[in-house]
Design a protein around this motif. Structure first.
Motif, short mmCIF file in Angstrom:
data_model
loop_
_atom_site.label_atom_id
_atom_site.label_comp_id
_atom_site.label_asym_id
_atom_site.label_seq_id
_atom_site.Cartn_x
_atom_site.Cartn_y
_atom_site.Cartn_z
N LYS A 85 0.83 -1.21 0.00
CA LYS A 85 0.00 0.00 0.00
C LYS A 85 0.86 1.25 0.00
O LYS A 85 0.51 2.26 0.60
N GLY A 86 2.01 1.14 -0.64
CA GLY A 86 2.91 2.28 -0.69
C GLY A 86 2.88 2.95 -2.05
O GLY A 86 2.15 2.51 -2.95
N ARG A 87 3.63 4.01 -2.18
CA ARG A 87 3.72 4.67 -3.48
C ARG A 87 5.10 5.31 -3.60
O ARG A 87 5.84 5.41 -2.60
N LEU A 88 5.40 5.71 -4.81
CA LEU A 88 6.74 6.20 -5.10
C LEU A 88 6.63 7.48 -5.93
O LEU A 88 5.80 7.55 -6.84
N GLU A 89 7.45 8.44 -5.59
CA GLU A 89 7.53 9.64 -6.43
C GLU A 89 8.95 9.76 -6.91
O GLU A 89 9.89 9.39 -6.20
N VAL A 90 9.10 10.29 -8.11
CA VAL A 90 10.44 10.37 -8.68
C VAL A 90 10.65 11.72 -9.36
O VAL A 90 9.72 12.28 -9.94
N MET A 91 11.85 12.23 -9.20
CA MET A 91 12.22 13.46 -9.89
C MET A 91 13.64 13.25 -10.40
O MET A 91 14.48 12.71 -9.69
N SER A 92 13.88 13.67 -11.63
CA SER A 92 15.20 13.41 -12.19
C SER A 92 15.59 14.51 -13.16
O SER A 92 14.73 15.16 -13.78
N ARG A 93 16.89 14.71 -13.26
CA ARG A 93 17.43 15.68 -14.21
C ARG A 93 18.67 15.07 -14.83
O ARG A 93 19.54 14.59 -14.09
N PRO A 94 18.75 15.09 -16.14
CA PRO A 94 19.93 14.47 -16.76
C PRO A 94 21.22 15.16 -16.29
O PRO A 94 21.27 16.38 -16.22
N GLY A 95 22.17 14.35 -15.93
CA GLY A 95 23.47 14.87 -15.51
C GLY A 95 23.50 15.37 -14.08
O GLY A 95 24.55 15.72 -13.56
N GLN A 96 22.34 15.42 -13.43
CA GLN A 96 22.32 15.96 -12.06
C GLN A 96 21.87 14.94 -11.03
O GLN A 96 22.21 15.07 -9.86
N GLY A 97 21.12 13.97 -11.46
CA GLY A 97 20.75 12.94 -10.51
C GLY A 97 19.26 12.69 -10.42
O GLY A 97 18.45 13.34 -11.10
N GLU B 144 -5.26 -9.13 -11.46
CA GLU B 144 -5.40 -8.93 -12.90
C GLU B 144 -4.99 -7.52 -13.33
O GLU B 144 -4.98 -7.23 -14.51
N GLU B 145 -4.70 -6.66 -12.37
CA GLU B 145 -4.39 -5.28 -12.75
C GLU B 145 -3.14 -5.26 -13.63
O GLU B 145 -2.09 -5.76 -13.23
N PRO B 146 -3.27 -4.69 -14.80
CA PRO B 146 -2.11 -4.69 -15.69
C PRO B 146 -0.98 -3.85 -15.11
O PRO B 146 -1.23 -2.86 -14.42
N MET B 147 0.23 -4.24 -15.44
CA MET B 147 1.41 -3.56 -14.91
C MET B 147 1.39 -2.07 -15.23
O MET B 147 1.69 -1.22 -14.40
N GLU B 148 0.95 -1.78 -16.47
CA GLU B 148 0.95 -0.38 -16.92
C GLU B 148 0.07 0.49 -16.02
O GLU B 148 0.46 1.57 -15.59
N GLN B 149 -1.11 -0.07 -15.72
CA GLN B 149 -2.07 0.67 -14.89
C GLN B 149 -1.55 0.79 -13.45
O GLN B 149 -1.63 1.85 -12.83
N MET B 150 -0.98 -0.32 -12.97
CA MET B 150 -0.44 -0.33 -11.62
C MET B 150 0.69 0.69 -11.49
O MET B 150 0.81 1.41 -10.51
N LEU B 151 1.49 0.74 -12.52
CA LEU B 151 2.63 1.65 -12.54
C LEU B 151 2.17 3.10 -12.44
O LEU B 151 2.70 3.90 -11.67
N ARG B 152 1.10 3.41 -13.20
CA ARG B 152 0.59 4.79 -13.18
C ARG B 152 -0.04 5.13 -11.84
O ARG B 152 0.01 6.25 -11.38
N ARG B 153 -0.62 4.10 -11.21
CA ARG B 153 -1.30 4.32 -9.93
C ARG B 153 -0.29 4.54 -8.80
O ARG B 153 -0.52 5.31 -7.89
N ILE B 154 0.83 3.87 -8.89
CA ILE B 154 1.75 3.83 -7.75
C ILE B 154 2.92 4.81 -7.89
O ILE B 154 3.45 5.29 -6.92
N ILE B 155 3.29 5.10 -9.10
CA ILE B 155 4.44 5.99 -9.29
C ILE B 155 3.99 7.33 -9.85
O ILE B 155 3.19 7.41 -10.77
N ARG B 156 4.50 8.39 -9.24
CA ARG B 156 4.19 9.74 -9.71
C ARG B 156 5.49 10.45 -10.05
O ARG B 156 6.48 10.34 -9.31
#
Lengths: 584, 367
Positions: free
Chosen positions: B317-329, B350-362
């Motif tokens: 029941k967790g989630r992940l957020e990500v921020m990235s910049r090329p060359g900076q980290g 049955e939840e497709p990976m694509e949908q799960m990915l969008r739900r859990i990662i921002r």
């Protein structure tokens, strides 16, 4: 009416019930004190409350010391109480210790009924007479008598707010006995609504500090007890390793940075270590960052001018009044040590992201000495002599000291040996009341510490003089089965005074401080129902300490030492000599 | 017996008449009549016996016929009953067979699931095993750098170590390929985890991962962090291992900072590196689910681990957020509930990976 947080706002509770509710909301679980008539309603309510334990001590001073030990370890509010008159004044020394070292504590004292004050009621101490509130004022952040039922909770909340925000410290409430039973018809305030977070900082100052640290070639951190109060040990170590910076601690801050760490210089100042002194006063340091260190006499080798670095002096303290008090500061950082250290870590991390690189050379410098030669008189650390040397038994103790031990030191000659010859490692902690320097603290405070953290072994190293001052508190531990192991160094005198007197004045040792009859500490302890041992030979301590710890009960180890061996007094004696010179 | 006695008597009488005929032969008439009489009597007697015999036989036959008819009737009834019972048994048998079939199907279904889970685990484990393997490889490099020039006997040990690492890497890759791509999440086992202990463990792991490299590892806990959380420790380890390993893998120099912080009701683990980072479109491609290439060799910052992380986070029941910049980290914020609701772990298989990915990662906008 409902309070903003949805709790029952108004009720028909007595003040004492509301009082205990606030204490519980602040996480207080123990009250130390001695019940008496003018504080009876308070103690009676605690006795009947299953959520708060009442520990009845042998003396009110012991109660204040225990509360101090509790708060130092738990980093939470501690509570002590004494009835009116002597019950209150007996608390004063312990409260002063807490004030000097910034320990959060609520002190509750009794008072004659409000309607009789000034008429000569038994043990009354009103403002116009033996003003107990006035007595506490210089040693607390807040001291007041509650004079009317309408202001009861107002004063309580104010006291709690002041005790726990900014630089923590003790607060004192004096309550006339009749007010405890008054019915209170007030809204309930959750702690978050009357006690704001003060974890703020000046971002520009942090940036400047980060830049100074990143460009420093030989940065050094000087760590004081403020780091311990803020729970910032891990953050400090992270910053030191990040740069890397070498780290010395003040005597009060001993152990807040692991002394076996490759960057540790040990203690700087009173009874400190050679490497710390040579580096910090040697003119090599370009950036000195003091963290939670007040830069007082014992920390600075009597305010040595060589402590000023060639580059920048960065000083972090929660109290703005301590910034720049003794040295000109280039980058002042006012605030909570943990908050500012975290921000510094992020700033340096961002600077690396922007292609900067720390300029520190410490990772390629010759490593620091971690062997016996790091210490004064290294031969006495390995000596097989009998009588036992104070250095040798500490080396033995070190071997058997658990990795998560909480070590308390009292004040006196043994303290100097502790500061210099003990090596406090990563998860161990070291506590000492250096601010006020009260003997007897190390006997009682560990009892509070053991209640605050029952899962960790508590070892108190005290002198025979300290033990004879407050030793009866051992009975409190025995009665409540609180597992503290006291290691009492017995040289049959007030050693620091005897050895110190040879270095000041006429140079003749003061014979009055030598006990005229030998004190057998272990026998006293056995008479109080403790298991006790005598250690008087090299190599004995390890097994004895392990056995004492296995008991999980209060226990005592008496260590008989060669009293002729002087503690590392160093510049302290010179300071006293200097003072005497100024006086004459 | 009666019938045989009568017959014997008739035969005896007839014989007696013939004997009389031959004995009285002196008078041609008189002896003849007697004989005839005797023969007649005998015949009559015999006839009477035969008739009686016939009557008896008919009666007996009749009786037997009746008995036969009754028996037939009874047999028929019994047959009908047996038939009915046979039908009932058949029905029962069919029901039993149907039940057994259902059970077998269920068992087969479970076995299939177990098989899938096993392959998931094998696949995940093979991925997870790469983390310590990476450490071993870096340690080997570190020893070589530190001891330069390396004594010959140590060099041999290091060569052996490198070869063993390479072999193990190949084996793990084979293992990951061999395992099924289909994954079925198991039920997480929530237990109380001390955050300080967790932080200390992460510190050790990160230190090992960057040992001897120009990377500064920093791990700390804030006072806002919860002291403990209820979580499946093994699953959480898997997520953290992925984040740490990838941060170490894609950071060539600089700093990796891990912070254990808290927001009301949640633990927030922030993993920030000064590594290669990713451009926004690539970030969107990998984490936004628009082209979720999650194959093992994708070369993104999470690679195969991403699918594992996403599925595991769904369970926790967790989630992940990500921020990235090329060359900076890159910076990840991992949020986990301090006390997950009881229904945690019931992940829609049955939840497709694509949908799960969008739900859990921002994806967070870079500043």
């Amino acid at each position: 009416m409902k309070e903003a947080h949805g709790q029952d706002a108004r009720g028909d509770s007595r003040f004492v019930d509301v009082f205990l509710k606030y204490l519980k909301a602040e996480g207080a679980k123990v009250v130390f004190g001695i019940p008496g008539g003018l504080l009876h309603p308070f103690f009676e309510a605690i006795e009947n409350d299953p959520d708060i334990q009442l520990v009845v001590t042998r003396h009110e001073e012991g109660a204040a010391f225990m509360a101090d030990g509790f708060a130092r370890v738990a980093r939470k509010l501690a509570v002590c109480a004494g009835t009116s008159g002597p019950g209150a004044t007996n608390l004063l020394t312990g409260v002063s210790c807490a004030f000097a070292d910034g320990v959060p504590m609520l002190v509750v004292t009794g008072q004659a009924p409000s309607g009789t004050l000034g008429k000569g009621a038994a043990q009354e101490t009103p403002p116009e007479d033996m003003d107990v509130v006035g007595m506490f004022r210089p040693v607390t952040k807040y001291s007041t008598m509650i004079t009317s039922p309408g202001t009861l909770t107002h004063h309580l909340r104010r006291a709690l707010r002041l005790a726990l925000t900014g630089r923590p410290g003790p607060v004192h409430l004096n309550v006339p006995v009749d007010l405890w039973g008054h019915h209170v018809d007030e809204r309930w305030f959750d702690p978050s609504t009357y006690r704001p977070s003060t974890h703020v900082f000046d971002r520009n100052a942090v940036r400047r500090a980060a830049e100074a640290l990143m460009t420093a070639r030989r940065p050094v951190l000087l760590v004081g007890s403020g780091v311990g109060a803020a729970g910032a040990e891990e953050h400090l170590r992270a910053l030191a390793e990040f740069l890397p910076a070498r780290v010395a601690t003040t005597p009060r801050g001993k152990g807040l940075f692991p002394e076996d760490h490759w960057l540790s210089l040990g203690v700087f100042g009173f009874a400190g270590h050679r490497e710390a002194r040579e580096l910090l006063l040697g003119g090599e340091v370009d950036v000195l960052f003091t963290v939670g260190a007040s830069l007082n006499e014992t920390t600075t080798f009597n305010w040595h001018p060589g402590l000023v670095p060639s580059g920048s002096l960065i000083q972090l303290d929660i109290d703005a009044d301590r910034i720049g008090r003794n040295y000109p500061v280039d980058v002042p950082l006012v605030g909570d040590a943990q908050t500012i250290l975290i921000e510094l870590l992020y700033q340096t991390h961002r600077m690396i992201r922007d292609a900067s690189k720390p300029a520190s050379v410490w990772n390629v410098a010759p490593p620091l000495d971690k062997g016996h030669t790091r210490y004064l008189d290294p031969e006495l650390r390995t000596s097989g002599a009998h009588p036992l040397t104070p250095q040798r038994w500490r080396v033995d103790l070190q071997e058997a000291l658990p990795g998560d031990a909480l070590v308390f030191s009292d004040i006196g000659g043994h303290m100097l040996f502790n500061l210099h010859h003990l090596c406090i490692r990563r998860d161990q902690r070291f506590f000492i009341n250096m601010g006020f320097g009260s003997m007897g603290h190390g006997v009682a405070a560990p009892i509070g510490a053991a209640l605050a953290c029952p899962s960790r072994p508590v070892i108190a190293i005290v002198g025979d003089g300290c033990f004879t001052m407050n030793g009866m508190e051992v009975l409190t531990a025995a009665e409540y089965e609180i597992p503290v192991v006291w290691v009492v160094e017995n040289n049959q005198m007030h050693g620091i005074t005897w050895h110190g007197s040879k270095m000041v004045g006429s140079g003749r040792p003061m014979q009055s401080v030598v006990f005229r009859r030998a004190v057998e500490i272990a026998s006293i302890a056995r008479a109080m129902g403790l298991k006790a041992w005598v250690v008087d030979r090299p190599g004995m301590m390890q097994d004895v300490l392990r056995e004492a710890l296995r008991e999980r009960m209060p226990a005592l180890i008496e260590v008989r030492i060669d009293e002729r061996i002087a503690p590392p007094l160093g510049d302290r004696a010179k300071t006293i000599a200097g003072f005497k010179g100024q006086e004459s | 017996m009666r019938w045989s006695l009568a017959a014997a008597a008739a035969l005896a009488a007839g014989s007696l008449g013939l004997v009389g005929v031959f004995a009285l032969g002196a008078s041609p008439w008189a002896p003849g009549a007697l004989a005839l009489l005797g023969w007649g009597v005998g015949w009559l007697l015999e006839a009477r016996r035969v008739v009686a015999e016939n009557e008896r036989a008919a009666s007996e036959t009749n009786h037997a016929m009746i008995e036969l008819a009754v028996s037939h009737q009874e047999a028929t009834r019994e047959l009908i009953e047996l038939h009915r019972r046979q039908q009932a048994w058949n029905q029962e048998l069919e029901t039993l067979v149907a039940e057994r079939t259902a059970t077998i199907e269920m068992v087969v279904g479970r076995l299939r699931k177990l098989g899938q889970m096993q392959s998931t685990r094998v696949r995940s484990l093979s991925h997870d095993l790469r983390n310590p393997l990476t450490i071993i490889k870096y340690t080997s490099d570190f020893i070589r750098d530190e001891l330069s020039p390396v004594p010959p006997n140590v060099e041999q040990v290091l060569v052996d170590l490198d070869e063993a690492s390479a072999r193990m890497e190949r084996l793990l890759a084979d293992l990951a390929r061999a395992a099924s791509i289909e994954q079925t999440p198991g039920s997480p086992r929530f237990e109380s985890v001390d955050v300080a202990t967790l932080a200390a463990s992460v510190r050790r792991r990160l230190n090992a991962l960057v040992l001897g490299r120009d990377i500064r590892p920093t791990v700390f806990q804030t006072r806002e962090s919860p002291t403990e959380i209820r979580v499946d420790a093994i699953l959480l380890d898997r997520v953290l291992d992925n984040l740490l390993t990838n941060a170490a893998k894609y950071t060539d120099r600089g700093s990796i900072l891990v912070e254990f912080d808290g927001t009301p009701g949640q633990l927030c683990v922030r993993v920030s590196d000064t590594g290669r980072g990713m451009a926004p479109d690539r970030l969107e491609g990998v984490f936004g689910g628009s082209s979720p290439d999650i194959s093992p060799n994708v070369g993104t910052s999470l690679g195969l681990g991403l699918s594992v992380v996403v599925r595991t986070l769904a369970q926790l029941k967790g989630r992940l957020e990500v921020m990235s910049r090329p060359g900076q980290g890159t910076t990840f914020w991992l949020y986990l509930p301090v006390d997950p609701p009881p229904e945690s772990g019931s992940v829609g298989e049955e939840e497709p990976m694509e949908q799960m990915l969008r739900r859990i990662i921002r994806i967070r906008e870079a500043m």
